[in-house]
Design a protein around this motif. Sequence first.
Motif, PDB file in Angstrom:
ATOM      1  N   ALA A 180     108.195  26.611  44.997  1.00 41.12           N
ATOM      2  CA  ALA A 180     108.445  27.838  45.795  1.00 41.12           C
ATOM      3  C   ALA A 180     110.174  28.116  45.400  1.00 41.12           C
ATOM      4  N   HIS A 181     110.859  26.846  45.695  1.00 39.06           N
ATOM      5  CA  HIS A 181     112.366  27.181  45.584  1.00 39.06           C
ATOM      6  C   HIS A 181     112.619  27.546  44.178  1.00 39.06           C
ATOM      7  N   SER A 182     111.893  26.813  43.082  1.00 40.21           N
ATOM      8  CA  SER A 182     112.339  26.901  41.783  1.00 40.21           C
ATOM      9  C   SER A 182     111.987  28.519  41.398  1.00 40.21           C
ATOM     10  N   GLN A 183     111.068  29.050  41.793  1.00 43.50           N
ATOM     11  CA  GLN A 183     110.804  30.324  41.737  1.00 43.50           C
ATOM     12  C   GLN A 183     111.644  31.543  42.373  1.00 43.50           C
ATOM     13  N   ARG A 184     112.566  31.204  43.020  1.00 42.48           N
ATOM     14  CA  ARG A 184     113.576  31.991  43.635  1.00 42.48           C
ATOM     15  C   ARG A 184     114.886  31.882  42.859  1.00 42.48           C
ATOM     16  N   ILE A 185     115.089  30.956  41.839  1.00 44.77           N
ATOM     17  CA  ILE A 185     116.322  30.853  41.104  1.00 44.77           C
ATOM     18  C   ILE A 185     115.974  31.152  39.814  1.00 44.77           C
ATOM     19  N   ALA A 186     117.200  31.595  38.834  1.00 45.73           N
ATOM     20  CA  ALA A 186     117.003  31.737  37.553  1.00 45.73           C
ATOM     21  C   ALA A 186     116.608  30.441  36.891  1.00 45.73           C
ATOM     22  N   THR A 226     115.943  23.053  36.470  1.00 45.80           N
ATOM     23  CA  THR A 226     115.865  21.634  35.782  1.00 45.80           C
ATOM     24  C   THR A 226     115.432  20.821  37.044  1.00 45.80           C
ATOM     25  N   ILE A 227     116.449  20.561  37.977  1.00 45.15           N
ATOM     26  CA  ILE A 227     116.384  19.695  39.121  1.00 45.15           C
ATOM     27  C   ILE A 227     115.038  20.092  40.235  1.00 45.15           C
ATOM     28  N   PRO A 228     115.134  21.080  40.426  1.00 42.21           N
ATOM     29  CA  PRO A 228     113.933  21.556  41.111  1.00 42.21           C
ATOM     30  C   PRO A 228     112.687  21.168  40.714  1.00 42.21           C
ATOM     31  N   VAL A 229     112.470  21.421  39.322  1.00 40.54           N
ATOM     32  CA  VAL A 229     111.112  21.369  38.662  1.00 40.54           C
ATOM     33  C   VAL A 229     110.686  19.802  38.557  1.00 40.54           C
ATOM     34  N   ILE A 230     111.843  19.306  38.016  1.00 39.39           N
ATOM     35  CA  ILE A 230     111.755  17.600  37.948  1.00 39.39           C
ATOM     36  C   ILE A 230     111.496  16.868  39.390  1.00 39.39           C
ATOM     37  N   THR A 231     111.820  17.536  40.547  1.00 38.96           N
ATOM     38  CA  THR A 231     111.619  16.886  41.606  1.00 38.96           C
ATOM     39  C   THR A 231     110.344  17.338  42.265  1.00 38.96           C
ATOM     40  N   ALA A 232     109.793  18.648  41.759  1.00 40.72           N
ATOM     41  CA  ALA A 232     108.613  19.044  42.186  1.00 40.72           C
ATOM     42  C   ALA A 232     107.519  18.252  41.373  1.00 40.72           C
ATOM     43  N   MET A 233     107.664  17.864  40.071  1.00 39.66           N
ATOM     44  CA  MET A 233     106.819  16.903  39.268  1.00 39.66           C
ATOM     45  C   MET A 233     106.759  15.586  40.060  1.00 39.66           C
ATOM     46  N   ILE A 234     107.897  15.066  40.462  1.00 40.59           N
ATOM     47  CA  ILE A 234     107.851  13.822  41.073  1.00 40.59           C
ATOM     48  C   ILE A 234     106.769  13.881  42.316  1.00 40.59           C
ATOM     49  N   VAL A 239     118.837  16.368  46.959  1.00 39.52           N
ATOM     50  CA  VAL A 239     119.275  16.713  45.639  1.00 39.52           C
ATOM     51  C   VAL A 239     119.305  18.077  45.313  1.00 39.52           C
ATOM     52  N   VAL A 240     118.016  18.777  45.761  1.00 32.58           N
ATOM     53  CA  VAL A 240     117.788  20.181  45.251  1.00 32.58           C
ATOM     54  C   VAL A 240     118.572  21.065  46.263  1.00 32.58           C
ATOM     55  N   PHE A 241     118.744  20.941  47.536  1.00 34.27           N
ATOM     56  CA  PHE A 241     119.235  21.749  48.226  1.00 34.27           C
ATOM     57  C   PHE A 241     120.722  21.663  48.735  1.00 34.27           C
ATOM     58  N   ALA A 242     121.344  20.464  48.416  1.00 34.74           N
ATOM     59  CA  ALA A 242     122.480  20.130  48.772  1.00 34.74           C
ATOM     60  C   ALA A 242     123.582  20.007  47.700  1.00 34.74           C
ATOM     61  N   VAL A 243     123.193  20.445  46.450  1.00 34.55           N
ATOM     62  CA  VAL A 243     123.799  20.332  45.231  1.00 34.55           C
ATOM     63  C   VAL A 243     124.823  21.421  45.015  1.00 34.55           C
ATOM     64  N   PRO A 244     125.878  21.250  44.770  1.00 33.98           N
ATOM     65  CA  PRO A 244     127.178  22.041  44.972  1.00 33.98           C
ATOM     66  C   PRO A 244     126.964  23.203  43.608  1.00 33.98           C
ATOM     67  N   GLU A 245     127.565  24.195  43.460  1.00 31.98           N
ATOM     68  CA  GLU A 245     127.422  25.283  42.566  1.00 31.98           C
ATOM     69  C   GLU A 245     127.678  24.688  41.131  1.00 31.98           C
ATOM     70  N   GLU A 246     128.913  23.641  40.933  1.00 35.03           N
ATOM     71  CA  GLU A 246     129.027  23.164  39.847  1.00 35.03           C
ATOM     72  C   GLU A 246     128.183  22.013  39.576  1.00 35.03           C
ATOM     73  N   GLY A 247     127.318  21.871  40.369  1.00 31.26           N
ATOM     74  CA  GLY A 247     126.466  20.601  39.996  1.00 31.26           C
ATOM     75  C   GLY A 247     125.254  20.873  39.221  1.00 31.26           C
ATOM     76  N   HIS A 248     124.770  22.195  39.172  1.00 26.26           N
ATOM     77  CA  HIS A 248     123.734  22.582  38.799  1.00 26.26           C
ATOM     78  C   HIS A 248     123.605  22.093  37.197  1.00 26.26           C
ATOM     79  N   VAL A 249     122.250  21.695  36.934  1.00 26.92           N
ATOM     80  CA  VAL A 249     122.126  21.350  35.244  1.00 26.92           C
ATOM     81  C   VAL A 249     121.496  22.507  34.571  1.00 26.92           C
TER      82      VAL A 249
END
Length: 297
Positions: free
Chosen positions: A63-69, A74-82, A260-270
């Motif tokens: 759900a979170h990954s669908q709310r962002i561009a 990348t990181i939200p989808v990998i975490t969902a796969m886990i 990892v998903v919700f605390a990552v800073p803006e410059e930390g996005h993959v």
Amino acid sequence: MNQYFENFAYELTKPSKHHDGPITIPEPVDPDLHHPEKITKMGKTVLWVVAGIMTLGFITFVAHSQRIAYRFRTIPVITAMINVTAAISYLAMATGLGGALTNERHDSRYSAKREVLVPRYIDWLITTPLLILDITLLAGMPLGEILIAIFADVTMIITGLIAGLHPDVRARWIFFAISVASMFYVFYTLVGSGRSYSYLRSQKVGSLYNQVSLALLVVWSLYAVTFVLGEGAGYVSADTEVLLFAVLDVIAKPLWGAVVVFAVPEEGHVLLPESLASPLGGGYTALSQGDERREDA
């Protein structure tokens, strides 16, 4: 042991026949004889609960990954796969699939035969490389170092499974030692190279990386301790082992993933390369690095 009592009951109830020799009495039951150590209703209840927690984690991250561009997913989808992989594994174990009885072992507090849940290792074989991919992408490590760390991780899981199933005590601990050595190499990579690369991205990324990598090192070390107490030496029951691994899995997957998903800073996005983030000819997902994270409604 059941066969022993069946033979004993047969000797007592079979029709008497004339014979010259004395009536034989079965040998006493071996006091160290036990039924195979298997999970009970309590253990299966834990498996069902954790399957639900992992499913909830999967839904949350999707759900979170669908709310962002698209490029930021990348990181939200990998975490969902886990989490979905863990949910399927726990569902398989809760429904009674994948338990393998080990052969004779003579250093166990419980039974000489013990149930090993193979789907757990299949889960780890998929999810632990994804966990490493999550954290190394956050750190900005080079692809070559990421692949080597993932190979060491796969070696850790495979040799751990062999150790859990091996009937020979000495061989079991040899394979466990190989597994631990592989784990230490992963730790070395995450603490050494990973930490350095994360601070090159930014101070905030480095600080977050320190927290999540330390948490991962502590939790993975506790996995090794739990193996020793359970499948390794048999100091705890199968149900207790299931509970310990379940707690560690919940910490390492939905909870760790949420940080990892919700605390990552803006410059930390993959960010995905634009060629991977958009269909041929462009489209709504063809976003550049300077675009806003949220898509327009």
